[in-house]
Design a protein around this motif. Structure first.
Motif, PDB file in Angstrom:
ATOM      1  N   GLU A  55       0.440  -1.781  -0.143  1.00  0.00           N
ATOM      2  CA  GLU A  55       0.284  -0.040   0.010  1.00  0.00           C
ATOM      3  C   GLU A  55       0.978   0.931  -0.184  1.00  0.00           C
ATOM      4  N   ILE A  56       0.563   1.889  -0.792  1.00  0.00           N
ATOM      5  CA  ILE A  56       1.373   3.446  -0.439  1.00  0.00           C
ATOM      6  C   ILE A  56       1.080   4.164   0.307  1.00  0.00           C
ATOM      7  N   GLN A  57       1.315   5.691   0.754  1.00  0.00           N
ATOM      8  CA  GLN A  57       1.142   6.263   1.844  1.00  0.00           C
ATOM      9  C   GLN A  57      -0.539   6.562   1.875  1.00  0.00           C
ATOM     10  N   THR A  58      -0.968   7.149   2.890  1.00  0.00           N
ATOM     11  CA  THR A  58      -2.009   7.711   3.140  1.00  0.00           C
ATOM     12  C   THR A  58      -2.120   8.637   1.720  1.00  0.00           C
ATOM     13  N   LEU A  59      -3.760   8.579   1.348  1.00  0.00           N
ATOM     14  CA  LEU A  59      -3.601   9.681   0.478  1.00  0.00           C
ATOM     15  C   LEU A  59      -5.283  10.384   0.643  1.00  0.00           C
ATOM     16  N   GLU A  60      -5.609  11.197   0.222  1.00  0.00           N
ATOM     17  CA  GLU A  60      -7.320  11.999   0.757  1.00  0.00           C
ATOM     18  C   GLU A  60      -8.133  11.770  -0.368  1.00  0.00           C
ATOM     19  N   VAL A  61      -9.043  11.205  -0.031  1.00  0.00           N
ATOM     20  CA  VAL A  61     -10.422  11.142  -0.590  1.00  0.00           C
ATOM     21  C   VAL A  61     -11.765  11.979   0.190  1.00  0.00           C
ATOM     22  N   SER A  62     -12.348  12.443  -0.869  1.00  0.00           N
ATOM     23  CA  SER A  62     -13.879  13.416  -1.262  1.00  0.00           C
ATOM     24  C   SER A  62     -15.366  12.422  -1.662  1.00  0.00           C
ATOM     25  N   SER A  63     -16.141  12.770  -0.707  1.00  0.00           N
ATOM     26  CA  SER A  63     -17.604  12.535  -1.921  1.00  0.00           C
ATOM     27  C   SER A  63     -18.070  13.631  -2.980  1.00  0.00           C
ATOM     28  N   PRO A  64     -18.611  14.191  -4.127  1.00  0.00           N
ATOM     29  CA  PRO A  64     -19.280  14.722  -4.796  1.00  0.00           C
ATOM     30  C   PRO A  64     -20.561  15.556  -3.593  1.00  0.00           C
ATOM     31  N   ILE A  65     -20.160  16.513  -3.537  1.00  0.00           N
ATOM     32  CA  ILE A  65     -21.765  17.227  -3.068  1.00  0.00           C
ATOM     33  C   ILE A  65     -22.033  18.204  -4.267  1.00  0.00           C
ATOM     34  N   SER A  66     -23.615  17.725  -4.886  1.00  0.00           N
ATOM     35  CA  SER A  66     -24.509  18.571  -5.464  1.00  0.00           C
ATOM     36  C   SER A  66     -24.758  20.060  -5.229  1.00  0.00           C
ATOM     37  N   LEU A  67     -24.561  20.915  -6.371  1.00  0.00           N
ATOM     38  CA  LEU A  67     -24.710  22.538  -5.741  1.00  0.00           C
ATOM     39  C   LEU A  67     -26.031  22.844  -6.522  1.00  0.00           C
ATOM     40  N   ASP A  68     -26.113  24.341  -6.409  1.00  0.00           N
ATOM     41  CA  ASP A  68     -26.741  24.947  -6.841  1.00  0.00           C
ATOM     42  C   ASP A  68     -26.067  26.397  -7.005  1.00  0.00           C
ATOM     43  N   THR A  69     -25.806  26.391  -7.750  1.00  0.00           N
ATOM     44  CA  THR A  69     -25.231  28.302  -7.604  1.00  0.00           C
ATOM     45  C   THR A  69     -24.799  29.121  -8.413  1.00  0.00           C
ATOM     46  N   THR A  70     -24.057  30.413  -9.028  1.00  0.00           N
ATOM     47  CA  THR A  70     -23.919  30.267 -10.171  1.00  0.00           C
ATOM     48  C   THR A  70     -22.946  30.666 -10.323  1.00  0.00           C
ATOM     49  N   ILE A  71     -22.639  30.631 -11.416  1.00  0.00           N
ATOM     50  CA  ILE A  71     -21.729  30.685 -12.345  1.00  0.00           C
ATOM     51  C   ILE A  71     -20.761  31.428 -13.177  1.00  0.00           C
ATOM     52  N   ARG A  72     -19.695  31.877 -13.825  1.00  0.00           N
ATOM     53  CA  ARG A  72     -19.149  33.359 -14.915  1.00  0.00           C
ATOM     54  C   ARG A  72     -19.029  32.649 -15.932  1.00  0.00           C
ATOM     55  N   GLN A  73     -19.632  32.825 -16.730  1.00  0.00           N
ATOM     56  CA  GLN A  73     -19.128  32.074 -18.322  1.00  0.00           C
ATOM     57  C   GLN A  73     -18.557  33.009 -19.139  1.00  0.00           C
ATOM     58  N   GLU A  74     -17.365  32.653 -19.632  1.00  0.00           N
ATOM     59  CA  GLU A  74     -16.332  33.894 -19.911  1.00  0.00           C
ATOM     60  C   GLU A  74     -16.716  34.399 -21.060  1.00  0.00           C
ATOM     61  N   PHE A  75     -17.155  35.171 -22.044  1.00  0.00           N
ATOM     62  CA  PHE A  75     -17.350  35.140 -23.528  1.00  0.00           C
ATOM     63  C   PHE A  75     -15.771  36.337 -24.400  1.00  0.00           C
ATOM     64  N   VAL A  76     -15.405  36.065 -25.200  1.00  0.00           N
ATOM     65  CA  VAL A  76     -14.635  37.456 -25.659  1.00  0.00           C
ATOM     66  C   VAL A  76     -15.052  39.080 -25.785  1.00  0.00           C
ATOM     67  N   ALA A  77     -14.707  39.882 -25.315  1.00  0.00           N
ATOM     68  CA  ALA A  77     -15.042  40.918 -26.156  1.00  0.00           C
ATOM     69  C   ALA A  77     -14.443  41.721 -26.747  1.00  0.00           C
ATOM     70  N   ASP A  78     -15.543  42.912 -27.775  1.00  0.00           N
ATOM     71  CA  ASP A  78     -14.762  43.476 -27.934  1.00  0.00           C
ATOM     72  C   ASP A  78     -14.803  44.888 -27.731  1.00  0.00           C
ATOM     73  N   ILE A  79     -14.230  45.685 -26.915  1.00  0.00           N
ATOM     74  CA  ILE A  79     -14.252  47.217 -26.324  1.00  0.00           C
ATOM     75  C   ILE A  79     -14.545  48.153 -27.380  1.00  0.00           C
TER      76      ILE A  79
END
Length: 367
Positions: free
Chosen positions: A23-47
């Protein structure tokens, strides 16, 4: 000697087999969680500046003075250039002289008309003479109007020899120097009003529909701007309008956001990325460092109850800082390897420590 070599080979084989089961060294694990959130999508813009106009010469002549400099601020009505106006001043004086002569002739004929009326009333001369006098007055009035128009045109040319700023703005390049001969319509510079700027960016039909479902322009959606150097512009922007149709070639539609520009940092023609908010629900958060690719497919290692890791195929749908958002394929009972994915392989048994996914999201400031 042969027996000695054979013994060494057997020893090496046993050692390698033993290492595979360690067995290798102790490694970190986790369980996924379900999210309800707001993300910010990026779009290339001309000014673009809200106002960006070409300053052109409206008369022909030699540039007498250039009273502005490149990149400097000017005020509305400020004189920017002067074109030699001696010829136009002379034309104005000539036009005024012609107007004075026409006015004098008209005045003399009007006096003649008065006398003609008196003589006609006394039956001294015929009414035909009165008609002729009236016609002369009308002709001289038209002549005076023509002379007046010439004066106005000459005054405009004199006025146009001083080229003024149509609004407050910043001066662009100055292609001509003092003494240059310019024609009517020659481009002298460009003036930009950068107090407010527009950011134009293209959005897919799918993202356009998602934006509309969240209220669209009617809710004056707030957006962020990321500059070309990766820094966030401090002022928030507002999506003001959307074009009327999709581009047939790209399938995109153009949005326009307005940003205030109090420090004049943003200039016409600059570029950046607009971050458009989007609400998402029911996505599983997976750390990006947990994901690896094999032949253009994404995988994570999932640990079972016995501590054995197995590869699990995933399809990252969205991205937030340091995390992927995956719509399907996970449950809260899954245990995902967070670190050391380069150290393990399919079917290997590991020791692990559990760290809540919510804590990871907080550590990385992902939300």
């Amino acid at each position: 000697m042969t027996r000695y070599l054979l013994g060494l080979l057997l020893l090496a084989a046993c050692t390698a087999k033993k290492d595979e089961t360690v067995e290798i060294q102790t490694l970190e694990v986790s369980s996924p969680i379900s999210l309800d959130t707001t993300i910010r999508q990026e779009f290339v813009a001309d000014i673009h500046a809200v106002q960006n106009v070409e300053i052109r010469a409206r008369v022909k002549g030699y540039l007498d003075r250039i009273l502005v400099d490149e990149g400097k601020q000017v005020k509305k009505g400020q004189i920017m250039f002067t074109i030699n106006s001696q010829e136009y001043v002379a034309d104005l004086a000539r036009a005024k002289a012609v107007l004075s002569q026409a006015s004098a002739e008209l005045k003399a004929e009007e006096l003649t008309l008065v006398n003609t009326r008196l003589l006609v009333d006394k039956n001294v001369i015929s009414k035909n003479q009165l008609a002729i006098s009236l016609a002369k007055v009308d002709g001289l009035k038209a002549k005076r109007e023509e002379a007046l128009a010439h004066v106005s045109a000459a005054e405009l040319k004199v006025e146009h020899s001083n080229i003024r700023a149509p609004f407050d703005g910043i001066v662009d390049r100055l292609p001509f120097k003092r003494g240059s001969l310019v024609d009517e319509g020659t481009l002298l510079t460009t003036l930009s009003d950068n107090q407010n700027v527009y950011a134009y960016f293209n959005v897919s039909e799918q993202e356009y529909l998602a934006f509309s479902e969240q209220g669209g322009v009617n809710k004056a959606a707030s957006v962020d701007l990321v500059l070309a150097n990766g820094e966030h512009y401090p002022q928030k922007g507002i999506v003001e309008t959307i074009e009327g149709e999709f581009d047939k070639n790209t399938g995109n539609i153009a949005f326009r956001a307005r940003f205030t520009n109090p420090t004049k940092l943003l200039r016409h023609g600059a570029s950046g990325k607009v971050q458009l908010p989007k609400k998402v629900a029911g996505y599983w958060a997976i750390p990006q460092k947990s994901v690896f690719e094999i032949q253009e497919k994404s995988y994570v290692f999932v640990k079972d109850a016995a501590g054995i890791v197995k590869m699990k195929s995933i399809v990252p749908d969205l991205r937030i800082p340091h995390f992927y958002l995956v719509k399907t394929g996970f449950s809260a009972k899954d245990t995902v390897l967070i670190e050391g994915i380069q150290l393990v392989k399919q079917g290997q048994k590991i020791k692990s420590t559990f760290k809540p996914m919510r804590q990871l999201l907080t550590d990385y400031k992902a939300l």
